[in-house]
Design a protein around this motif. Structure first.
Motif, PDB file in Angstrom:
ATOM      1  N   GLY A  35       0.796  -1.210   0.000  1.00  0.00           N
ATOM      2  CA  GLY A  35       0.000   0.000   0.000  1.00  0.00           C
ATOM      3  C   GLY A  35       0.830   1.261   0.000  1.00  0.00           C
ATOM      4  N   TRP A  36       0.111   2.353   0.048  1.00  0.00           N
ATOM      5  CA  TRP A  36       0.715   3.675   0.045  1.00  0.00           C
ATOM      6  C   TRP A  36       0.189   4.475   1.232  1.00  0.00           C
ATOM      7  N   TYR A  37       1.109   5.140   1.888  1.00  0.00           N
ATOM      8  CA  TYR A  37       0.794   6.090   2.942  1.00  0.00           C
ATOM      9  C   TYR A  37       1.402   7.423   2.531  1.00  0.00           C
ATOM     10  N   ARG A  45       1.413  10.347   9.545  1.00  0.00           N
ATOM     11  CA  ARG A  45       1.338   9.520   8.337  1.00  0.00           C
ATOM     12  C   ARG A  45      -0.064   8.930   8.249  1.00  0.00           C
ATOM     13  N   GLU A  46      -0.630   8.960   7.051  1.00  0.00           N
ATOM     14  CA  GLU A  46      -1.991   8.465   6.879  1.00  0.00           C
ATOM     15  C   GLU A  46      -2.072   7.520   5.696  1.00  0.00           C
ATOM     16  N   LEU A  47      -3.035   6.637   5.774  1.00  0.00           N
ATOM     17  CA  LEU A  47      -3.258   5.689   4.694  1.00  0.00           C
ATOM     18  C   LEU A  47      -3.794   6.401   3.463  1.00  0.00           C
ATOM     19  N   VAL A  48      -3.213   6.073   2.320  1.00  0.00           N
ATOM     20  CA  VAL A  48      -3.778   6.490   1.045  1.00  0.00           C
ATOM     21  C   VAL A  48      -4.606   5.342   0.470  1.00  0.00           C
ATOM     22  N   ALA A  49      -3.962   4.202   0.299  1.00  0.00           N
ATOM     23  CA  ALA A  49      -4.655   3.026  -0.217  1.00  0.00           C
ATOM     24  C   ALA A  49      -3.814   1.793   0.046  1.00  0.00           C
ATOM     25  N   SER A  50      -4.478   0.658   0.178  1.00  0.00           N
ATOM     26  CA  SER A  50      -3.773  -0.603   0.339  1.00  0.00           C
ATOM     27  C   SER A  50      -4.526  -1.690  -0.415  1.00  0.00           C
ATOM     28  N   ILE A  51      -3.807  -2.780  -0.670  1.00  0.00           N
ATOM     29  CA  ILE A  51      -4.401  -3.886  -1.411  1.00  0.00           C
ATOM     30  C   ILE A  51      -3.795  -5.186  -0.910  1.00  0.00           C
ATOM     31  N   THR A  52      -4.640  -6.168  -0.680  1.00  0.00           N
ATOM     32  CA  THR A  52      -4.170  -7.469  -0.211  1.00  0.00           C
ATOM     33  C   THR A  52      -3.717  -8.326  -1.391  1.00  0.00           C
ATOM     34  N   ASN A  58      -8.469  -0.983   0.128  1.00  0.00           N
ATOM     35  CA  ASN A  58      -8.913  -0.082   1.185  1.00  0.00           C
ATOM     36  C   ASN A  58      -8.352   1.296   0.854  1.00  0.00           C
ATOM     37  N   TYR A  59      -9.194   2.327   0.953  1.00  0.00           N
ATOM     38  CA  TYR A  59      -8.775   3.682   0.602  1.00  0.00           C
ATOM     39  C   TYR A  59      -8.992   4.627   1.780  1.00  0.00           C
ATOM     40  N   GLY A  60      -8.077   5.588   1.894  1.00  0.00           N
ATOM     41  CA  GLY A  60      -8.277   6.639   2.858  1.00  0.00           C
ATOM     42  C   GLY A  60      -9.440   7.530   2.435  1.00  0.00           C
ATOM     43  N   ASP A  61     -10.109   8.117   3.397  1.00  0.00           N
ATOM     44  CA  ASP A  61     -11.293   8.916   3.103  1.00  0.00           C
ATOM     45  C   ASP A  61     -10.981  10.077   2.159  1.00  0.00           C
ATOM     46  N   SER A  62      -9.800  10.646   2.298  1.00  0.00           N
ATOM     47  CA  SER A  62      -9.477  11.838   1.523  1.00  0.00           C
ATOM     48  C   SER A  62      -9.221  11.551   0.045  1.00  0.00           C
ATOM     49  N   SER A  67      -8.992   7.712  -6.612  1.00  0.00           N
ATOM     50  CA  SER A  67      -7.759   6.937  -6.597  1.00  0.00           C
ATOM     51  C   SER A  67      -8.051   5.485  -6.941  1.00  0.00           C
ATOM     52  N   SER A  68      -7.027   4.841  -7.461  1.00  0.00           N
ATOM     53  CA  SER A  68      -7.144   3.422  -7.770  1.00  0.00           C
ATOM     54  C   SER A  68      -5.808   2.756  -7.489  1.00  0.00           C
ATOM     55  N   ILE A  69      -5.850   1.674  -6.728  1.00  0.00           N
ATOM     56  CA  ILE A  69      -4.636   0.933  -6.425  1.00  0.00           C
ATOM     57  C   ILE A  69      -4.709  -0.420  -7.104  1.00  0.00           C
ATOM     58  N   SER A  70      -3.597  -0.863  -7.619  1.00  0.00           N
ATOM     59  CA  SER A  70      -3.534  -2.168  -8.265  1.00  0.00           C
ATOM     60  C   SER A  70      -2.227  -2.837  -7.883  1.00  0.00           C
ATOM     61  N   ARG A  71      -2.173  -4.124  -8.143  1.00  0.00           N
ATOM     62  CA  ARG A  71      -1.025  -4.891  -7.690  1.00  0.00           C
ATOM     63  C   ARG A  71      -0.699  -5.976  -8.709  1.00  0.00           C
ATOM     64  N   ASP A  72       0.578  -6.231  -8.859  1.00  0.00           N
ATOM     65  CA  ASP A  72       1.048  -7.327  -9.699  1.00  0.00           C
ATOM     66  C   ASP A  72       1.844  -8.260  -8.821  1.00  0.00           C
TER      67      ASP A  72
END
Length: 122
Positions: A35-37, A45-52, A58-62, A67-72
């Motif tokens: 993820g990204w903080y 420090r706050e959560l931006v987005a995370s991915i399992t 999961n995205y931060g409210d702000s 936003s879109s998070i993806s993973r390879d």
């Protein structure tokens, strides 16, 4: 040794978009969450987005809705795309890999990247 290498960021005009990428290197068997903080000066420090590893996000409210998070999982990388940028998005953005099983380690560990600056001028 596990390292997280981030790319992207820089100066982005308000209303623009950015793409951040992060790749974990080392002999890694599994990473539970990537993820990204972000951390702005004087702020926590706050959560931006995370991915399992099975794609749950999961995205931060702000940043929800822009936003879109993806993973390879094949190359242990995570990508963040964010649009409609605002001056309040200015921060250092950190990549995190949580629950990492790596060669030579006895259990799960967490790792952080060095951070990449994102600046959105007002």
């Amino acid at each position: 040794q596990v390292q997280l290498v981030e790319s992207g960021g820089g100066l982005v005009q308000a209303g623009g978009s950015l793409r951040l990428s992060c790749t974990a290197s080392g002999i890694i068997f599994n990473i539970d969450v990537m993820g990204w903080y972000r951390q702005a000066p004087g702020e926590q420090r706050e959560l931006v987005a995370s991915i399992t590893n099975d794609g749950r996000t999961n995205y931060g409210d702000s940043v929800k809705g822009r936003s879109s998070i993806s993973r390879d999982n094949t190359n242990n990388s995570v990508h963040l795309e964010m649009g409609s940028l605002r001056p309040e998005d200015t921060a250092v953005y950190y990549c995190e890999a949580r629950g990492v099983w790596a060669a030579g380690r006895s259990g799960q560990e967490d790792y952080w990247g060095q951070g990449t600056q994102v600046t959105v001028p007002s």
